[in-house]
Design an enzyme around this catalytic site. Structure first.
Site, PDB file in Angstrom:
ATOM      1  N   LYS A 141      35.396  42.842  33.899  1.00 39.82           N
ATOM      2  CA  LYS A 141      35.311  41.746  34.877  1.00 39.82           C
ATOM      3  C   LYS A 141      33.886  41.205  34.920  1.00 39.82           C
ATOM      4  O   LYS A 141      32.921  41.980  34.936  1.00 39.82           O
ATOM      5  CB  LYS A 141      35.750  42.260  36.252  1.00 39.82           C
ATOM      6  CG  LYS A 141      35.898  41.168  37.309  1.00 39.82           C
ATOM      7  CD  LYS A 141      36.417  41.742  38.620  1.00 39.82           C
ATOM      8  CE  LYS A 141      36.570  40.689  39.685  1.00 39.82           C
ATOM      9  NZ  LYS A 141      36.999  41.250  40.986  1.00 39.82           N
TER      10      LYS A 141
ATOM     11  N   SER B  98      40.801  38.725  43.085  1.00 37.03           N
ATOM     12  CA  SER B  98      39.910  37.936  42.260  1.00 37.03           C
ATOM     13  C   SER B  98      39.928  38.342  40.785  1.00 37.03           C
ATOM     14  O   SER B  98      39.556  37.559  39.915  1.00 37.03           O
ATOM     15  CB  SER B  98      38.477  38.056  42.788  1.00 37.03           C
ATOM     16  OG  SER B  98      38.028  39.400  42.709  1.00 37.03           O
TER      17      SER B  98
ATOM     18  N   SER C 213      41.303  43.009  45.231  1.00 35.34           N
ATOM     19  CA  SER C 213      41.147  42.298  43.955  1.00 35.34           C
ATOM     20  C   SER C 213      41.475  43.079  42.694  1.00 35.34           C
ATOM     21  O   SER C 213      41.523  42.501  41.607  1.00 35.34           O
ATOM     22  CB  SER C 213      39.725  41.763  43.833  1.00 35.34           C
ATOM     23  OG  SER C 213      39.608  40.628  44.636  1.00 35.34           O
TER      24      SER C 213
HETATM   25  N1  GLN Z   1      41.246  38.220  48.250  1.00 36.40           N
HETATM   26  C1  GLN Z   1      40.234  38.866  49.033  1.00 36.40           C
HETATM   27  C2  GLN Z   1      39.121  37.907  49.352  1.00 36.40           C
HETATM   28  O1  GLN Z   1      39.251  36.773  49.024  1.00 36.40           O
HETATM   29  C3  GLN Z   1      39.732  40.099  48.344  1.00 36.40           C
HETATM   30  C4  GLN Z   1      38.802  39.801  47.246  1.00 36.40           C
HETATM   31  C5  GLN Z   1      38.301  41.037  46.545  1.00 36.40           C
HETATM   32  O2  GLN Z   1      38.854  42.120  46.688  1.00 36.40           O
HETATM   33  N2  GLN Z   1      37.207  40.862  45.845  1.00 36.40           N
HETATM   34  O3  GLN Z   1      38.140  38.230  49.923  1.00 36.40           O
END
Ligand code: GLN
Length: 498
Positions: free
Chosen positions: A77, A152, A176
């Site tokens: 990532k 994400s 994410s």
């Molecule tokens: N979808 C969540 C957010 O927008 C979690 C994102 C993540 O785990 N990095 O904050």
């Protein structure tokens, strides 16, 4: 070979049936043929990957003792620093930045001779649930290219589902790793907070961020988990204790006598019928495997989402202050006579996307004097209540379970203009981050109404990560007999995306 699991690939490498160079090349070829449609990668490091692969082959030829995943390729990532390789976090503001150092996760991958193919697409600074917030365009779900791959870490999950890589690294601040795993039919694990070093992980919300393993099987995630985990003096929140024995747990998959707690609050009306049906079936399979299913209640989870969307933006507003146009990537408006403040303002205006700006504004507001107690302070109190809910639930059960997300993959564009609808995706994953415990998502089948994969979430207490691997492996084995093949083999990607 690209359809095998990482451990099968590792066995073939150890037996000399394939070289790491050949295996790496197969994946680079696959990326070349499908990634124009999937867009899982932001950067492909052909030269670096092949150099790493040939170095492992040379070590093997000399008879050196190698780690279990040595020579197996991986997708990283783009939020983790890798020396000399572009690291953008899906943001324009980091365009052109090449970190001068390796994150500890990357150092551990290299130490284990795991071959890094390239950097995967993500929502900008890991803020989002669909990868649509990437400044470089969305990733497409290999099950249906018109749908989101989650976020994400949608790029990492999609690379696994499209057979572009057998292993990937994700990061999970509110879901994410787990939500992308759920909607792509892959496995993703958020280890206990402090289990994997955050050194070199570009910070979004430091008290919640955690890197973890992603793969197509529970055993593969366990092998990768052990490769990247462990104490790191360079991360003040790193836990100084032995790494949980997750590989042994994944291999045994024994749940006899284990108590599995179904969280009442994470399985209600808001969940898609196919998601609930697969969840109920999985519970039956676990009961048949010898586990005892009990119900637990976590009444404060109701407030988890609201508290998360105060804590995470607050931390993000301060973490992202470092992008000041003087250090790292982009610099805009640096003309004669422009002040540092003007350059900083213009660079941040141009360099950050809408969601990142929204979070910085929310967080700055929540932390401002006069509002701090009402917003940030209350959210921290809720966080304590959530942790207490987990403590009482774990007194009644060894692990807790729920569906990973309320729905299967939605269409690209469906929720992009409605931040609240987007945030609701994380309703079942966020409590885990708030309490710093471990969480796993593995595929539990396909929803009848749309034929798309459904995720099953397993949560384990702090530094008891091995428990979620035992349960995950047991469920995976039971589902394999039920379906006659891995769930991912039902994905259109198997026949070649596009
Ligand atoms: N979808 C969540 C957010 O927008 C979690 C994102 C993540 O785990 N990095 O904050």
């Amino acid at each position: 070979m690209i359809h095998s699991s990482a451990s099968e690939m590792a066995t073939a490498l150890a037996k000399g049936e394939v070289t790491s160079v050949a295996l790496t090349q197969l994946h680079l070829d696959r990326i070349a043929s499908v990634d124009k449609d999937v867009h899982a990668f932001l950067h492909i490091d052909t030269e670096g990957a092949l150099a790493q692969a040939s170095a492992v082959d040379a070590k093997r030829a000399k008879g050196e003792k190698l780690s279990p995943l040595a020579g197996v390729p991986l997708a990283l990532k783009d939020v983790l620093a890798q020396k000399g390789v572009p690291t953008t976090c899906g943001s324009k503001i980091l365009e052109g930045w090449r970190p001068p150092y390796d994150s500890t996760v990357v150092a551990n991958l290299k130490k284990n001779d795991i071959v890094i193919l390239g950097k995967t697409n993500m929502d900008e600074f890991a803020m989002g649930s669909s990868t649509e917030n990437s400044a470089y365009g969305p990733t497409h779900n290999p099950w249906d290219l018109s749908r989101i791959p989650g976020g994400s870490g949608g790029g990492s999950a999609a690379s696994l589902a499209a057979f572009e890589a057998p292993l990937a690294i994700g990061t999970d601040t509110g879901g994410s790793i787990r939500q992308p795993a759920a909607v792509t039919g892959t496995v993703g694990v958020k280890p206990t907070y402090g289990g994997v070093s955050r050194y070199g992980l570009v910070a979004f919300s430091s008290s919640l961020d955690q890197a973890g393993p992603c793969a197509r099987t529970v055993l593969d995630t366990a092998l990768l988990h052990e490769a990247i985990a462990g104490h790191d003096p360079r991360d003040a929140t790193s836990i100084n204790a032995p790494v949980p024995q997750v590989v042994a747990a994944a291999k045994s998959g024994d749940v006899k006598g284990m108590k599995i707690g179904v969280v009442k609050e994470l399985n209600g009306d808001g969940y898609q019928p196919g998601v609930r049906a697969r969840f109920e079936e999985s519970l039956e399979l676990l009961a048949k495997a010898g586990a005892e299913i009990v119900e637990v209640s976590c009444p404060n989870f109701e407030y988890a989402l609201a508290a998360y969307y105060l804590i995470a933006p607050s931390e993000c507003s301060s973490n992202l202050a470092r992008f000041d146009a003087m250090r790292y990537g982009l610099r805009v408006g640096d003309v004669d006579g422009a002040s540092a403040e003007e350059v900083m303002n213009l660079t941040r205006e141009v360099g950050f996307g809408r969601e990142v700006k929204r979070r910085i504004i929310l967080g700055t507001y929540a932390l401002s004097s006069g509002y701090y107690d009402a917003y940030y302070g209350s959210a921290q109190k809720v966080r304590t209540l959530i942790t207490q809910d987990f403590t009482s639930a774990f007194a009644k059960a060894d692990v807790l379970v729920s569906p990973t997300c309320p729905t299967t993959a939605f269409k690209i564009g469906e929720k992009s203009n409605d931040p609240l609808a987007m945030y609701l995706n994380d309703i079942a994953t966020i409590p885990v981050n708030m309490a710093g415990i471990g969480g796993m998502s593995l595929p539990s089948g396909l929803a009848d109404e749309d034929g798309l994969p459904v995720g099953f979430q397993i949560m384990s207490p702090v530094m008891k990560d091995e428990r979620m691997y035992s349960v995950g492996a047991a469920l995976e084995a039971a589902l394999l007999s039920k379906w006659g093949a891995p769930i991912l083999s039902k994905a259109p990607a198997l026949g070649g995306v596009a």
